[in-house]
Design an enzyme around this catalytic site. Structure first.
Site, PDB file in Angstrom:
ATOM      1  N   ASP A 190      -0.998  11.585   0.828  1.00 35.53           N
ATOM      2  CA  ASP A 190      -0.843  12.086  -0.289  1.00 35.53           C
ATOM      3  C   ASP A 190       0.186  11.352  -1.308  1.00 35.53           C
ATOM      4  O   ASP A 190       1.157  11.375  -0.639  1.00 35.53           O
ATOM      5  CB  ASP A 190      -0.355  13.606   0.313  1.00 35.53           C
ATOM      6  N   HIS A 191      -0.278  10.942  -2.210  1.00 30.69           N
ATOM      7  CA  HIS A 191       0.439   9.862  -2.947  1.00 30.69           C
ATOM      8  C   HIS A 191       1.734  10.579  -3.672  1.00 30.69           C
ATOM      9  O   HIS A 191       2.678   9.899  -3.871  1.00 30.69           O
ATOM     10  CB  HIS A 191      -0.413   9.121  -3.970  1.00 30.69           C
ATOM     11  N   HIS A 237      -0.539  18.239  -3.214  1.00 33.42           N
ATOM     12  CA  HIS A 237       0.834  18.010  -3.717  1.00 33.42           C
ATOM     13  C   HIS A 237       1.832  18.974  -4.115  1.00 33.42           C
ATOM     14  O   HIS A 237       2.997  18.863  -3.423  1.00 33.42           O
ATOM     15  CB  HIS A 237       0.641  17.283  -5.068  1.00 33.42           C
TER      16      HIS A 237
HETATM   17  C1  BG6 Z   1      -4.329  13.644  -8.252  1.00 34.40           C
HETATM   18  C2  BG6 Z   1      -5.385  14.556  -8.818  1.00 34.40           C
HETATM   19  O1  BG6 Z   1      -4.281  13.863  -6.749  1.00 34.40           O
HETATM   20  O2  BG6 Z   1      -3.167  13.670  -8.724  1.00 34.40           O
HETATM   21  C3  BG6 Z   1      -5.341  14.461 -10.350  1.00 34.40           C
HETATM   22  O3  BG6 Z   1      -6.525  14.683  -8.384  1.00 34.40           O
HETATM   23  C4  BG6 Z   1      -3.819  14.322 -10.851  1.00 34.40           C
HETATM   24  O4  BG6 Z   1      -6.092  15.626 -10.824  1.00 34.40           O
HETATM   25  C5  BG6 Z   1      -3.072  13.301  -9.908  1.00 34.40           C
HETATM   26  O5  BG6 Z   1      -3.893  14.068 -12.292  1.00 34.40           O
HETATM   27  C6  BG6 Z   1      -1.611  13.645 -10.510  1.00 34.40           C
HETATM   28  O6  BG6 Z   1      -0.807  12.606 -10.055  1.00 34.40           O
HETATM   29  P1  BG6 Z   1       0.381  11.894 -10.722  1.00 34.40           P
HETATM   30  O7  BG6 Z   1       1.142  10.975  -9.582  1.00 34.40           O
HETATM   31  O8  BG6 Z   1       0.007  11.216 -12.056  1.00 34.40           O
HETATM   32  O9  BG6 Z   1       1.306  13.046 -11.117  1.00 34.40           O
END
Ligand code: BG6
Length: 484
Positions: A176-177, A239
Site C-alpha cells: 500500500d504505497h 489508504h
Molecule cells: C491509488 C489510486 O492507489 O492512489 C488512485 O488507485 C489515486 O486513484 C492514488 O489517485 C493516489 O495516490 P497519491 O500517492 O497520489 O496520493
C-alpha cells in the site's frame, strides 16, 4: 547476497513510472544490495537493449532533476528482459532458466513483483509455484503484490489462500504505497518518539478525528477500472484505513513487522460494524458533475467518486470519538491530511456572553503536499482588549529538511528486498479491512443507501457532506495546503 528483482507486467505504466525510477534512484544513492539485477517480463517482444532504451527515456522523465546519464548507464547494464506470458507455464520455466544463468553458482535473493493487471495475480502465483520459483532451497524468495488485493472479502480470502499454497506469509509483501510515504511513517515517530502527545491522544481530550484524502484530478483515462472500483475500493479499503490504523493504534512493543501489524489489526477489529440503519446516517456518497461523460462510463452509473464515512473505534482509548473519513476525485485541491480536533475548554472565561466558542485546538498532520504538522491554538491579540485569535505552530519538512522527498516506492522496494514487512499489509489486515468496506458497498446497492449526490468540480464534495457534519455539530477542516 546478490539480488534479482523480477517485474511481471514489465511494459506497464507502474513499472516505468514508479518501479524503475525508484530502483534507479536507490542505486544512485548506493542503497541497493551489491549485484542487484532487474529482470522484466511481459508479452511485448523487447530485446534487453530495446527495453533499456525505453526505460532510459521514461526514467529521465519521472526521475526529473535527479537523473544523470552516467549513473543510469551503470544501473541499466544490470537490466534484462525476458518476454513471457503470465498464463503460460512455459514462460515461467524459461524465466527460471534465465535467472539461473544470470545468477550463476552464487545464487541470489529474489523479489518477484506482481505489477500486472490484478486479474492475473492468481495465475502468476500458481505459475511461480509450478515452476519451483517460490522454493527457497537456493536463496530467499519474496513476492510483492500490488493493490488492489481482491475486490471484496471473498476474493481477498481466495487470493490469500492461493498465495499461501505457494508462498508462506513471511514471503509475501502486500503493498500500500501510502505506508511508504515519509509523512505516514513520521506519524509513528510523532506519536511514539515524543512523550507530549500520547497522554492526550484519547477520548478524554479528542473530540473527533478527520482523515481527508482529496484529489484534484478526476478519473482521467482510468474510467474503465474506476467504474467497477469506485472510491471505496480505490481509496478507503486501503489508504484511508491504513491512515486510520496508524492514527489510532496502540504503541507496538517494538519496531518489528508483527508487533506493528498486530496493533494495526486490533484497531480494525475494534471498529463497530455499521448496522442497516446506519448506512444512510453515517455515510455520504457523491459523484462529480460530469463523471458520466468520461469514456467507458454508462449513462446511469451509480459509482461514487466521493465518500464520507463515520466510523467508531470502540476501544478504551477511542470509544465515543468519531473518525470521519472522506476522499474524492475532482475536489478543490490535492491534499491528504489528518486532523485531530481536541475538545473545547470546559469553561470559557474570555467572553462577553455566557460562553463563546472559539476555534478548537487542532493538530493537523499534513501528509501531502506541503508535508508538515501544525498545532492550532488561541492567542491574545495584542492591544485589542481580550480579543482572541487562532494561531499556529507550524513545522514543514521542506523548511527543516531541504531536499527531495523520496517517492514511497523507494522505501517499500528496499524494505521488501531487505525482508522488512513492517510497512506492508498482512493477510488478516486486508481481510478485516474488506470486512469493514463490504457491508457499505452492499448497502449502497440497496434502498438503505444515502442519495448519490452530484458535486461540482473543484469543491470539497457534495453540499450534503457539509450539512452532514453540521448536523453533528462539527465542521470539515477545508483548507488547501500552501505550497512554498
Ligand atoms: C491509488 C489510486 O492507489 O492512489 C488512485 O488507485 C489515486 O486513484 C492514488 O489517485 C493516489 O495516490 P497519491 O500517492 O497520489 O496520493
Amino acid at each position: 547476497m546478490p539480488h534479482s528483482v523480477v517485474i511481471f507486467g514489465a511494459s506497464g505504466d507502474l513499472t516505468s513510472r514508479k518501479l524503475i525510477p525508484a530502483l534507479y534512484l536507490l542505486a544512485q544513492k548506493g542503497r541497493l544490495p551489491k549485484e542487484t539485477r532487474v529482470i522484466g517480463m511481459s508479452r511485448t517482444p523487447y530485446s534487453h537493449e530495446a527495453w533499456r532504451q525505453e526505460l532510459a527515456a521514461t526514467t529521465q522523465k519521472f526521475a526529473g532533476k535527479e537523473f544523470d546519464a552516467k549513473s543510469w548507464d551503470a544501473f541499466a547494464a544490470n537490466i534484462y528482459y525476458q518476454p513471457g506470458d503470465i498464463d503460460d507455464p512455459h514462460s515461467f520455466a524459461a524465466l527460471s532458466r534465465v535467472l539461473e544463468v544470470l545468477e550463476g553458482s552464487a545464487g541470489a535473493t529474489r523479489l518477484y513483483y506482481l505489477s500486472t493487471a490484478p486479474s492475473l495475480y492468481l495465475q502468476a502465483i500458481a505459475n511461480l509455484g509450478a515452476a519451483g520459483l517460490a522454493d527457497e532451497s537456493r536463496g530467499v524468495r519474496r513476492v510483492v503484490i500490488e493493490k488492489p488485493f481482491g475486490t471484496d472479502l471473498e476474493s481477498a480470502r481466495a487470493l490469500n489462500r492461493a498465495t499461501h499454497q505457494v508462498f508462506s506469509e513471511k514471503q509475501v509483501y502486500r503493498i500500500d504505497h501510502y505506508l511508504g510515504k515519509e509523512t505516514v511513517q513520521n506519524l509513528l515517530v510523532l506519536r511514539f518518539a515524543n512523550s507530549i502527545f500520547e497522554p492526550i491522544w484519547n477520548r478524554n481530550y479528542i473530540d473527533h478525528v478527520q482523515i481527508t484524502v482529496a484529489e484534484e484530478v478526476d478519473v482521467g483515462r482510468r474510467a474503465g477500472y474506476y467504474e467497477h472500483s469506485g472510491v471505496l475500493r480505490d481509496m478507503f479499503q486501503n489508504h484511508l484505513l491504513q491512515l486510520l490504523m496508524i492514527t489510532a493504534m496502540e504503541s507496538p512493543a517494538r519496531y518489528t513487522a508483527d508487533s506493528i501489524r498486530d496493533e494495526k489489526v486490533k484497531v480494525l477489529r475494534a471498529i463497530q460494524p455499521l448496522q442497516p440503519d446506519d448506512f444512510a446516517r453515517d455515510t455520504v456518497r457523491g459523484q462529480y458533475e460530469d463523471y458520466l461523460e468520461a469514456e467507458g462510463v454508462p449513462a446511469d452509473s451509480q459509482t461514487a467518486t466521493f465518500a464520507a464515512i463515520k466510523l467508531n473505534v470502540d476501544n478504551w482509548r477511542f470509544s465515543g470519538v468519531p473518525f470521519y473519513l472522506r476522499s474524492g476525485k475532482a475536489m478543490s485541491c490535492r491534499t491528504t491530511q489528518i486532523v485531530i480536533q481536541f475538545r473545547q475548554p470546559p469553561v470559557m472565561m474570555f467572553s462577553d456572553g455566557p460562553r463563546t466558542l472559539t476555534d478548537p485546538n487542532r493538530l493537523v498532520v499534513q501528509i501531502q503536499p506541503a508535508e508538515g504538522i501544525q498545532l492550532h491554538f488561541q492567542t491574545k491579540v495584542p492591544d485589542a482588549g481580550m480579543k482572541l485569535r487562532t494561531t499556529d505552530l507550524d513545522f514543514t519538512f521542506g523548511r527543516d529538511f531541504p531536499g527531495v522527498m523520496p517517492d514511497s516506492y523507494q522505501r517499500l522496494l528496499l524494505d521488501a528486498m531487505n525482508g522488512d514487512a513492517s510497512l506492508f499489509a498482512r493477510s488478516d489486515e486486508v481481510e478485516v479491512a474488506w470486512s469493514i468496506i463490504d457491508p457499505i458497498l452492499a448497502a449502497w446497492q440497496t434502498a438503505a443507501a444515502p442519495k448519490l449526490e452530484t458535486y461540482p468540480r473543484g469543491d470539497w464534495g457534495p453540499e450534503a457532506s457539509n450539512a452532514w457534519m453540521q448536523a453533528q455539530g462539527r465542521e470539515w477542516f477545508d483548507v488547501c495546503p500552501v505550497l512554498h
